[in-house]
Write an enzyme that holds these catalytic residues in place. Structure first.
Site, PDB file in Angstrom:
ATOM      1  N   CYS A 150      14.283 -79.308 -30.794  1.00  0.00           N
ATOM      2  CA  CYS A 150      14.643 -79.923 -32.087  1.00  0.00           C
ATOM      3  C   CYS A 150      15.834 -79.249 -32.744  1.00  0.00           C
ATOM      4  O   CYS A 150      16.285 -79.692 -33.797  1.00  0.00           O
ATOM      5  CB  CYS A 150      13.439 -79.933 -33.030  1.00  0.00           C
ATOM      6  SG  CYS A 150      12.989 -78.324 -33.707  1.00  0.00           S
ATOM      7  N   CYS A 177      14.052 -61.697 -33.397  1.00  0.00           N
ATOM      8  CA  CYS A 177      13.584 -61.509 -34.766  1.00  0.00           C
ATOM      9  C   CYS A 177      13.434 -62.896 -35.388  1.00  0.00           C
ATOM     10  O   CYS A 177      14.427 -63.554 -35.700  1.00  0.00           O
ATOM     11  CB  CYS A 177      14.608 -60.658 -35.515  1.00  0.00           C
ATOM     12  SG  CYS A 177      14.057 -60.090 -37.116  1.00  0.00           S
ATOM     13  N   CYS A 219       7.336 -73.754 -32.081  1.00  0.00           N
ATOM     14  CA  CYS A 219       8.305 -74.166 -33.095  1.00  0.00           C
ATOM     15  C   CYS A 219       7.557 -75.015 -34.124  1.00  0.00           C
ATOM     16  O   CYS A 219       6.870 -75.973 -33.762  1.00  0.00           O
ATOM     17  CB  CYS A 219       9.426 -74.979 -32.452  1.00  0.00           C
ATOM     18  SG  CYS A 219      10.546 -75.725 -33.674  1.00  0.00           S
ATOM     19  N   CYS A 231       8.689 -78.910 -33.998  1.00  0.00           N
ATOM     20  CA  CYS A 231       8.362 -79.875 -32.934  1.00  0.00           C
ATOM     21  C   CYS A 231       7.245 -79.426 -31.999  1.00  0.00           C
ATOM     22  O   CYS A 231       6.948 -80.111 -31.028  1.00  0.00           O
ATOM     23  CB  CYS A 231       9.615 -80.191 -32.123  1.00  0.00           C
ATOM     24  SG  CYS A 231      10.193 -78.813 -31.101  1.00  0.00           S
TER      25      CYS A 231
END
Length: 167
Positions: A136, A156, A85, A88
Site C-alpha cells: 500500500c 525503527c 501493516c 493493508c
C-alpha cells in the site's frame, strides 16, 4: 572561453547532482513494490484512506508523520506473532526479529522478504533510508545500520503503522 568553461562545468555538476538525487529517491523501482503494482490499495483515494484509518495512523502512513517515542503499546508487546501493516495487513515483521533498541519505537533487525520498499528521505536535511509497505506504500519508518546481529539493521517503526497478530 573561461566563462563558457565555468558555465559548462556548472551545468554538468547540476545535471549530475539532479541525476544522483533522482536515483536515490526512487523507491518505486523496488522489486518489492513492483510486485504489488496492481494492488487495490494503490487505487484508494485520500478520502478512502481517511475513512479507513484512525487520524493518527493516517498521518503516519499517508503523510510520513512520526509518532512520539515511547507512546506505542507495541513497545511492550512480547508475544510470538507477526507485525502487519496497519494500512493493508501485509505481514512485515516476525516477533522473533523484534528487540528493544532503547529509541522508544518498535524496532526489528530483519523484515519479511519482499514486504517493504525503500527510498532516500531528506526531510530533516540529511539523507536517511525511509521504508514503506510494499503493497500500500504506507510509511512505516526508517532503517539504520546500528542494529544487532545477524543483520546489523534497525528497522525503527512507528507503532501506529502496525498491528499485531498473535501466533
Amino acid at each position: 572561453m573561461s566563462q563558457t568553461l565555468t558555465t559548462s562545468r556548472r551545468t554538468l555538476l547540476l545535471g549530475a547532482t539532479a541525476a544522483v538525487l533522482g536515483a536515490c529517491s526512487s523507491g518505486e523501482a523496488d522489486a518489492s513494490t513492483a510486485q504489488y503494482a496492481s494492488s487495490p490499495f494503490r487505487r484508494l483515494t485520500d478520502a478512502q484512506w481517511r475513512e479507513r484509518l484512525p487520524a493518527a495512523a493516517y498521518n503516519v502512513l499517508r503523510n510520513e508523520a512520526t509518532e512520539r517515542p515511547y507512546t506505542s503499546p507495541l513497545n511492550d508487546e512480547h508475544r510470538r506473532g507477526t507485525y502487519l501493516c496497519r494500512g493493508c495487513d501485509l505481514p512485515l515483521f516476525r516477533s522473533e526479529t523484534k528487540y528493544d533498541s532503547g529509541t522508544g519505537w518498535p524496532s526489528f533487525y530483519d523484515v519479511i522478504p519482499g514486504a517493504i520498499g525503500t527510498k532516500t528521505d531528506f526531510a530533516i536535511g540529511i539523507p536517511r533510508t525511509e521504508y514503506h509497505c510494499a503493497r500500500c506504500l504506507g510509511h512505516q519508518g526508517h532503517v539504520f545500520d546500528d542494529g544487532p546481529r545477524p543483520t546489523g539493521k534497525r528497522y525503527c517503526n512507528n507503532g501506529l503503522a502496525l498491528s499485531f497478530q498473535p501466533a
